[in-house]
Design an enzyme around this catalytic site. Structure first.
Site, short mmCIF file in Angstrom:
data_model
loop_
_atom_site.label_atom_id
_atom_site.label_comp_id
_atom_site.label_asym_id
_atom_site.label_seq_id
_atom_site.Cartn_x
_atom_site.Cartn_y
_atom_site.Cartn_z
N ILE A 122 0.83 -1.13 -0.11
CA ILE A 122 0.11 0.02 0.02
C ILE A 122 0.89 1.27 0.08
CG2 ILE A 122 -1.64 1.44 1.41
CD1 ILE A 122 -2.75 -1.25 2.42
N ASN B 274 1.94 5.00 7.20
CA ASN B 274 1.22 3.75 6.62
C ASN B 274 2.08 2.48 7.15
OD1 ASN B 274 0.56 1.67 4.30
ND2 ASN B 274 2.65 1.77 4.00
N TYR C 238 -3.68 -6.74 16.91
CA TYR C 238 -3.61 -6.02 15.76
C TYR C 238 -5.02 -5.28 15.65
CZ TYR C 238 -3.74 -4.80 10.72
OH TYR C 238 -3.92 -4.35 9.39
P1 NAD Z 1 3.47 -4.85 3.62
O1 NAD Z 1 3.80 -5.92 4.65
O2 NAD Z 1 3.34 -5.25 1.86
O3 NAD Z 1 4.24 -3.58 3.46
C1 NAD Z 1 4.58 -2.68 4.94
C2 NAD Z 1 5.83 -2.23 4.70
O4 NAD Z 1 6.45 -1.61 5.89
C3 NAD Z 1 7.10 -3.06 4.20
O5 NAD Z 1 7.89 -2.37 3.14
C4 NAD Z 1 7.80 -3.24 5.51
O6 NAD Z 1 9.30 -3.44 5.38
C5 NAD Z 1 7.44 -1.62 6.27
N1 NAD Z 1 7.80 -1.68 7.70
C6 NAD Z 1 7.61 -2.73 8.39
N2 NAD Z 1 7.84 -2.48 9.87
C7 NAD Z 1 8.11 -1.35 9.48
C8 NAD Z 1 9.04 -0.22 10.70
N3 NAD Z 1 9.14 -0.65 11.94
N4 NAD Z 1 9.12 0.88 10.26
C9 NAD Z 1 9.09 1.36 8.77
N5 NAD Z 1 8.70 0.39 8.09
C10 NAD Z 1 8.26 -0.75 8.33
O7 NAD Z 1 2.02 -4.34 4.11
P2 NAD Z 1 0.73 -3.77 3.49
O8 NAD Z 1 -0.22 -4.49 3.31
O9 NAD Z 1 1.27 -2.55 2.33
O10 NAD Z 1 0.08 -2.66 4.84
C11 NAD Z 1 0.46 -1.15 4.99
C12 NAD Z 1 -0.45 -0.86 5.89
O11 NAD Z 1 -1.86 -1.25 5.46
C13 NAD Z 1 -0.25 -1.35 7.28
O12 NAD Z 1 -0.37 -0.36 8.25
C14 NAD Z 1 -1.60 -2.31 7.62
O13 NAD Z 1 -1.72 -2.94 8.76
C15 NAD Z 1 -2.39 -1.67 6.59
N6 NAD Z 1 -3.54 -2.64 6.18
C16 NAD Z 1 -3.09 -3.64 5.53
C17 NAD Z 1 -4.27 -4.43 5.01
C18 NAD Z 1 -3.86 -5.30 3.98
O14 NAD Z 1 -4.73 -6.46 4.10
N7 NAD Z 1 -2.97 -5.56 3.48
C19 NAD Z 1 -5.16 -4.24 5.37
C20 NAD Z 1 -5.73 -2.92 6.34
C21 NAD Z 1 -4.84 -2.41 6.43
#
Ligand code: NAD
Length: 257
Positions: free
Chosen positions: A22, A94, A162
């Site tokens: 995202i 994010n 979570y």
């Molecule tokens: P993802 O795992 O694909 O990407 C997350 C990114 O964050 C990665 O590049 C990772 O290296 C980075 N990251 C992890 N820990 C970190 C830290 N301590 N400091 C800085 N960067 C860090 O995840 P995503 O699905 O793109 O999720 C992004 C956001 O969206 C998150 O907050 C997640 O909770 C939220 N979200 C995701 C979903 C889903 O289904 N994918 C649904 C609702 C909300």
């Protein structure tokens, strides 16, 4: 007149966790609207790969490292940009992690604290560090990434920590929004359903769970990162100038049932 409100030319936007998923889609959306985007991630390789992919498309981008689990790491980048006269106008808070499948009664202190420290405290650290410089300029827009899990309890996977962290992100968003509403800084959140990113790798390996998710979703599909990024772009831009403290649900209908 209306499309101009989406124009981010001349603005600096910073995205945490921008190396993939995202965050990377948000970075691209903000670039396409004309912003200079700082892609940050805990992983140097990921933020650099994201930067290179967007630079190859001709966008104005740079990469940096932020670990949202560490206040000093977040503050350092926010302060460095500000002291160079390039304080972020837009923040997309994010970055986040997931862990599912541990019953609440068995959740360890370490797992609970890690989740709260990254997903809730990390969002707080980011809003605080970048928000301070926005307040000094009297202008800024922050978008946090919450989740539908901040409002509902997912089934069948168990993930008390979570869900609690994301509910905290939503109410933190409203609280910052109210405090800063007359000082030029807006704070909103997007609460997505399941989005097809590497975060969900665990789910695709569990077919019954994945099927249950689709059964519980009126649109019968996951979301794509660009579908979240388009909403982030709207909230980051002047097109949403009347909105602050909003939690925008983007859930393919999940919360209708
Ligand atoms: P993802 O795992 O694909 O990407 C997350 C990114 O964050 C990665 O590049 C990772 O290296 C980075 N990251 C992890 N820990 C970190 C830290 N301590 N400091 C800085 N960067 C860090 O995840 P995503 O699905 O793109 O999720 C992004 C956001 O969206 C998150 O907050 C997640 O909770 C939220 N979200 C995701 C979903 C889903 O289904 N994918 C649904 C609702 C909300």
């Amino acid at each position: 007149m209306y499309l101009q409100k989406f124009d981010l030319s001349g603005r600096v936007a910073l995205v945490t966790g921008a190396g993939q998923g995202i965050g990377l889609a948000c970075a691209e959306a903000l670039c396409e609207a004309g912003a200079h985007v700082v892609l940050t991630d805990i992983s140097t390789e990921r933020s650099e790969a994201g930067r290179a992919a967007l630079a190859a498309k001709g966008y104005s981008v740079e990469a940096d490292v932020i670990d949202i689990g560490d206040s000093a790491s977040v503050n350092a980048v926010a302060d460095r940009l500000a002291s160079a006269g390039r304080a972020a106008d837009i923040l997309v808070a994010n970055a986040g992690i997931a862990q599912a499948g541990v019953p609440g009664e068995d959740l360890s202190d370490a797992d609970w604290e890690r989740m709260i420290n990254i997903n809730l405290n990390g969002a707080f650290r980011s809003c605080r560090a970048f928000g301070k410089h926005m307040l000094a300029k009297g202008k800024g827009s922050i978008v946090t990434i919450g989740s539908m899990s901040g409002a509902i309890v997912n089934r069948p996977q168990q993930q008390v920590h979570y869900n609690a962290a994301k509910a905290g992100v939503h109410h933190m968003t409203r609280s910052f929004a109210a405090e800063w509403a007359t000082r030029g800084v807006r704070v909103n959140s997007v609460a997505p359903t399941y989005i097809d990113t590497p975060l969900l790798t665990f789910a695709k390996e569990d077919k019954p769970m994945y099927e249950q998710w689709l059964d519980m979703t009126p649109m019968r599909r996951l979301g794509q990162p660009d579908e979240v990024a388009a909403i982030v772009l709207f909230l980051a831009s002047d097109a949403s100038s009347l909105m602050t403290g909003s939690i925008v649900t983007a859930d393919a209908g999940y919360t209708c049932w």
